[in-house]
Scaffold this motif. Structure first.
Motif, short mmCIF file in Angstrom:
data_model
loop_
_atom_site.label_atom_id
_atom_site.label_comp_id
_atom_site.label_asym_id
_atom_site.label_seq_id
_atom_site.Cartn_x
_atom_site.Cartn_y
_atom_site.Cartn_z
N VAL A 1 0.76 -1.24 -0.05
CA VAL A 1 -0.07 0.03 -0.12
C VAL A 1 0.88 1.42 0.13
O VAL A 1 1.79 1.34 0.85
N SER A 2 0.42 2.14 -0.85
CA SER A 2 1.45 3.35 -0.85
C SER A 2 0.71 4.66 -1.21
O SER A 2 -0.62 4.48 -1.84
N THR A 3 1.14 5.76 -0.69
CA THR A 3 0.29 7.16 -0.97
C THR A 3 1.41 7.92 -1.26
O THR A 3 2.44 8.08 -0.63
N GLU A 4 1.44 8.80 -2.31
CA GLU A 4 2.35 9.75 -2.80
C GLU A 4 1.72 11.22 -2.87
O GLU A 4 0.49 11.36 -3.15
N LEU A 5 2.55 12.13 -2.50
CA LEU A 5 2.33 13.54 -2.55
C LEU A 5 3.29 14.27 -3.40
O LEU A 5 4.66 13.98 -3.43
N TYR A 6 2.87 15.25 -4.03
CA TYR A 6 3.78 15.86 -5.13
C TYR A 6 3.23 17.53 -4.94
O TYR A 6 2.02 17.91 -5.07
N TRP B 1 8.78 19.02 -5.11
CA TRP B 1 8.94 18.00 -3.76
C TRP B 1 8.07 16.86 -4.12
O TRP B 1 6.85 16.95 -4.47
N PHE B 2 8.66 15.71 -3.73
CA PHE B 2 8.05 14.40 -3.71
C PHE B 2 7.84 13.86 -2.34
O PHE B 2 8.93 13.73 -1.63
N GLY B 3 6.94 13.12 -1.95
CA GLY B 3 6.79 12.43 -0.95
C GLY B 3 6.05 11.27 -0.89
O GLY B 3 5.17 11.04 -1.77
N SER B 4 6.59 10.08 -0.45
CA SER B 4 5.73 8.86 -0.63
C SER B 4 6.28 7.91 0.64
O SER B 4 7.14 7.98 1.49
N LEU B 5 4.96 7.43 1.07
CA LEU B 5 4.74 6.52 2.35
C LEU B 5 4.36 4.92 1.91
O LEU B 5 3.05 5.25 1.35
#
Length: 556
Positions: free
Chosen positions: A54-59, A546-550
């Motif tokens: 499971v992943s969620t990404e923010l940009y 900016w990229f973020g991934s959990l």
């Protein structure tokens, strides 16, 4: 813009697929009941294994240009589930589910579910989305939504498949898109023997585009709706212990446009294809493969959408192992022709060659290399239409490992050179392309798990119209904590992009954290920044991203 309307025929196909999936599950339940009644196994009756991700990404991005358009969605979430349910050590039920907040606008939706249970090691059932292969000239590279069965009782091979290979899409006049017809596929195989040994297989495939997917307005350019049937005979047999022969002969019948099938002058064709492979293995240290393929200009298989036609090719591929298996050399030389029936203006000849090798000189030093050559030439009498193209590429990569500086060291050098030339006197000046790349990487791993990786890369790409050079520097620091349950790394990079008129700079930074919880999976966090600055002479806005991934993944 033309919108897609609900179609009763589409609903009927969906109901068929659901019934096929229910049928597959019912067969599995019946098999489970039979196994339990006969007590075929005294082991654990039910086991579940697989993985979940499971992943969620923010940009986010910013720029000095008020009209700046972000290059990605601000938020995307995904989930991938792969599980296998094992019943009495006789039935394997693999499930796959893909879920995303993004949807695909092309042939298949991204959200997919499929099950392909394996029963007793020789019976596999398919339901939902699945992939299967019938033969090399009939069906093999399409993913279906439907159902099927693959059986291999003893030496017999039986396959039956049915499903949707392409989702129908309504036309979009604003985007200049003419639409896609829904495509249904039926495929089957009946044969005796295993590939690689003696075998004889009869294969067939039928694919039909559904002309009722959407209404075609008069005067509007729409894609052709096709119907395609292929049948083939596959064979293979050994000749003694040294030679092995395998091949396939096929016929196809294609209606090029079903919309004009009932009118005068509709087009259809019948054509053939064949392939033969000869493998000579006189010793374990070397072998030679001879492969040939002939595909008529009218041969089509909608089960292999990338299969070329109007082709005759022959390939010689030797392989040698030397120096007590420490040196491997592979080569390939092939010739390809078209215009098999002189229905083109000229014949095109392609010469394709490659040579690759690896040599472990010592325990510390090894080297690998690859060379490829691709040439294409036509016999057209007009210079403006004549083809005379040649591409060379060379790859060289030595690796050296040693102890020093308090840890284990590895140095890797990669060299790549590629060039493309055009021998046509009319177009030669506009078709010159070359590229070179050189990278040097050093990794130092300390006993404490602290690691340092330093890299320098240089790329040069030149053509008749541009000349671009990129110089890159990267440094990565990594370390593991808490008995290697927490892994961390920080990477920084700096690029200089130069052209004849400007020099751009790019800075990137990435932080990665991964924490493993025993028996409960791994939780990962990644944050990265990309800052790109264009040269002052270029009228383009610089930007900052900016990229973020959990992510969470677990195996069970």
């Amino acid at each position: 813009m033309s919108m897609h309307r609900d179609n009763p025929l589409q609903d009927r196909h969906v109901r068929k697929s659901l019934r096929l999936l229910s049928f597959v599950l019912a067969l599995c339940l019946l098999a489970l009941l039979a196994l339990s009644l006969t007590a075929v196994s005294q082991t654990q009756p039910v086991r579940l294994s697989g993985s979940l991700g499971v992943s969620t990404e923010l940009y986010s991005s910013s720029s000095s240009d008020p009209q700046w358009t972000p290059r990605s969605d601000q938020h995307v979430s995904r989930a991938v589930l792969r599980t296998t349910l094992t019943l009495y050590d006789q039935i394997d039920l693999p499930f796959e589910a893909y879920i995303s907040t993004q949807s695909s606008g092309y042939h298949q939706p991204f959200n997919q579910f499929g099950v392909s249970p394996l029963i007793a090691g020789w019976l596999r059932l398919h339901g939902g989305y699945f992939s299967s292969r019938v033969s090399e000239l009939t069906f093999g590279d399409e993913r279906l939504l439907g159902g099927g069965i693959d059986m291999s009782p003893g030496p017999w091979r039986i396959t039956a498949l049915y499903g949707r290979a392409r989702q129908g899409l309504a036309p979009d006049t604003a985007a200049g898109f003419g639409g896609d017809y829904r495509r249904m596929v039926t495929a089957a195989k009946v044969g005796y023997g295993k590939e690689g040994e003696f075998f004889l297989h009869l294969n067939a495939m039928r694919a039909t585009d559904d002309t009722a997917t959407f209404r075609v307005d008069e005067g509007r350019l729409a894609p052709a709706a096709r119907e395609n049937t292929t049948a083939s005979l596959g064979f293979g047999f050994p000749v003694g212990t040294v030679v092995r022969i395998a091949g396939e002969a096929a016929l196809s019948h294609t209606i090029n446009d079903l919309r004009v099938r009932s009118r005068d002058g509709y087009t259809a064709q019948v054509d053939g294809a064949a392939k033969v492979n000869l493998l000579i293995m006189p010793a374990q240290s070397w072998q030679v493969a001879l492969n040939s393929r002939w595909i008529g200009p009218g041969y089509f298989s909608l089960g292999y959408v990338q299969l070329p036609n109007d082709v005759f090719e022959f390939t010689l591929a030797p392989m040698v192992r030397l120096s007590e298996q420490r040196m491997h050399v592979r080569g390939s030389l092939g010739v390809m022709f078209n215009n098999l029936r002189n229905n083109r203006l000229a014949r095109t000849t392609r010469l394709i060659g490659s040579l690759s090798g690896s040599w472990q000189i010592s325990e510390q030093l090894g080297i690998s290399t690859n060379y490829s050559n691709y040439g294409m030439r036509s016999t057209h009498t007009k210079d403006s239409l004549r083809i005379d193209h040649l591409t060379h590429s060379l790859y060289l990569s030595p690796t050296y490992t040693f102890d020093g500086f308090g840890g284990d060291n590895s140095i890797n050098l990669n060299l790549m050179v590629q060039s493309a030339t055009d021998g046509n006197p009319v177009t030669t000046e506009g078709n010159k392309n070359s590229s070179e790349a050189l990278s040097l990487m050093h990794t130092l791993l300390f006993p404490s798990t602290l690691s340092l990786t330093t890299g320098v890369t240089w790329n040069s790409m030149a053509s008749s119209f541009s000349d671009t050079r990129i110089l890159s520097f990267t440094e990565t620091v990594g370390h593991n904590f808490f008995n290697n349950t927490l892994s961390t790394s920080l990477t920084g990079g700096y690029n200089i992009v130069s052209t004849a008129t400007t020099e751009d700079t790019q800075f990137s930074l990435r932080l990665s954290l991964g924490y493993t919880i025993e028996d409960y999976g791994t939780l990962s966090l990644a944050l990265s920044n990309n800052n790109y600055s264009y040269g002052q002479s270029v009228d383009r806005p610089s930007y900052d991203e900016w990229f973020g991934s959990l992510q969470y993944s677990v195996g069970f």
